[in-house]
Write an enzyme that holds these catalytic residues in place. Structure first.
Site, PDB file in Angstrom:
ATOM      1  N   GLY A  14       0.890  -1.243   0.067  1.00  0.00           N
ATOM      2  CA  GLY A  14       0.043  -0.014   0.084  1.00  0.00           C
ATOM      3  C   GLY A  14       0.848   1.365   0.163  1.00  0.00           C
ATOM      4  O   GLY A  14       2.137   1.214   0.104  1.00  0.00           O
ATOM      5  N   ASP A  34       2.390  -8.697   2.210  1.00  0.00           N
ATOM      6  CA  ASP A  34       1.250  -8.232   1.976  1.00  0.00           C
ATOM      7  C   ASP A  34       0.121  -9.162   1.867  1.00  0.00           C
ATOM      8  O   ASP A  34       0.426 -10.191   2.342  1.00  0.00           O
ATOM      9  CB  ASP A  34       1.280  -7.681   0.383  1.00  0.00           C
ATOM     10  N   ALA A  63      -5.134  -2.405   5.339  1.00  0.00           N
ATOM     11  CA  ALA A  63      -6.559  -1.664   5.427  1.00  0.00           C
ATOM     12  C   ALA A  63      -7.356  -1.737   4.013  1.00  0.00           C
ATOM     13  O   ALA A  63      -6.724  -1.625   3.094  1.00  0.00           O
ATOM     14  CB  ALA A  63      -6.591  -0.421   6.151  1.00  0.00           C
ATOM     15  N   THR A  65      -9.283   0.574   2.308  1.00  0.00           N
ATOM     16  CA  THR A  65      -9.308   1.950   2.427  1.00  0.00           C
ATOM     17  C   THR A  65     -10.310   2.660   1.388  1.00  0.00           C
ATOM     18  O   THR A  65     -10.445   4.000   1.190  1.00  0.00           O
ATOM     19  CB  THR A  65      -7.957   2.865   2.255  1.00  0.00           C
ATOM     20  N   TYR A 128     -17.153   2.351   6.622  1.00  0.00           N
ATOM     21  CA  TYR A 128     -15.297   2.284   6.887  1.00  0.00           C
ATOM     22  C   TYR A 128     -15.135   2.713   8.205  1.00  0.00           C
ATOM     23  O   TYR A 128     -14.316   1.894   8.884  1.00  0.00           O
ATOM     24  CB  TYR A 128     -14.905   3.074   5.749  1.00  0.00           C
TER      25      TYR A 128
END
Length: 292
Positions: A14, A34, A63, A65, A128
């Site tokens: 990320g 990952d 996460a 996102t 979220y």
């Protein structure tokens, strides 16, 4: 920090994870994984990693996102954002490791107009935000005592697409841009956040929740206008000649956003002695080092 410590990083590919791999202090042993080799929702796999690598420090930058995807398909995002942190925390507790977990300004509802402190009650508006808050609670309920939950906001940086690269790309192609003007937050450069993360470790800060963001605040519209002004000053060939502010309602996204999510970083500064740079200075540093 002891240079012999081993760090296990989740979410290595990320934007933040990539910056961590490039900003690791010299001499540290970093194991970066990952989703393919370190899925944080797979408890057996996580326990195997801990048993094999014996990390002393874990950084969870993994996460989901994609805020709107979390709203329309909540199950997948919830697994990563809420259940994964609890799995990591239980493994860290079993092995006596320190956990640094990255959380979000979206745990707040945006109903105030002064920066949010760590002890302000969270009230997320979106799925979220609900997932990120549940991840924080899972860590606190795990039995792990040595943890840092670092809430941050509006990340930008190299290695992945972000708001800055999106605005730069559109400004080269379009004569007019529309940007949301009724959400206020603090843009945060991933390089500054990484330095902040390691400062908490190096200063042996008390465990708990910390807020980190670049200083100052702006709307997305003001952020976009600043990006374009700096690109134009640098001689970038831009097509855009008009930037029009619009409301969040007009943008019509599935997930609600907090209207105000500026984070108070006083606790972080007291713990580390570091005052985060202004967001404008951070943006200038990013634009000077990275092609957008």
């Amino acid at each position: 920090m002891n240079p012999e410590k081993t760090i296990l990083l989740f979410g290595a590919r990320g934007m933040l994870g990539s910056m961590i791999t490039h900003g690791i202090p010299p001499g540290m042993r970093l194991h970066a994984v990952d989703r393919t080799d370190g899925d944080i929702t797979d408890e057996q796999r996580v326990m195997e990693l801990f048993s094999r690598l014996r990390p002393e420090v874990i950084i969870n930058a993994a996460a989901c996102t994609r805020v709107d995807d979390c709203e329309t398909d909540p199950d997948s995002g919830f697994l990563v954002n809420a259940e994964g942190p609890g799995i990591i925390a239980r493994a860290a507790a079993r092995h006596g490791a320190t956990l640094i977990h990255i959380s979000s300004d979206y745990v707040f509802d945006g109903g105030r107009r002064t920066p949010y402190r760590e002890d302000d009650p969270p009230r997320p508006l979106s799925r979220y935000g609900t997932g990120k808050l549940a991840g924080e609670e899972a860590i606190r309920d795990s039995g792990l005592s040595d943890y840092y939950i670092v809430r941050t906001s509006w990340l930008f940086g190299p290695y992945r697409d972000n708001f800055v690269t999106a605005i730069a790309r559109q400004a080269r192609l379009k004569e007019e841009l529309t940007i949301v003007a009724d959400q206020t937050g603090s843009p945060t450069f991933t390089a500054d956040l990484v330095r902040g993360i390691f400062a908490l470790l190096e200063q042996h800060a008390a465990p708990g929740i910390y807020h980190f963001a670049n200083r100052g605040s702006c709307t997305w519209f003001e952020f976009g206008r600043e990006i374009i002004a700096r690109l134009r000053h640098a001689g970038e060939p831009l097509a855009v000649n008009n930037i029009r502010p619009i409301s969040s309602a007009a943008f019509n996204r599935p997930a609600p956003r907090p209207a105000y999510s500026v984070l108070d970083t006083t606790k972080f500064t007291r713990a580390t002695g570091i005052v985060p740079p202004d967001w404008q200075a951070a943006l200038a540093t990013y634009l000077n080092r990275d092609e957008t």
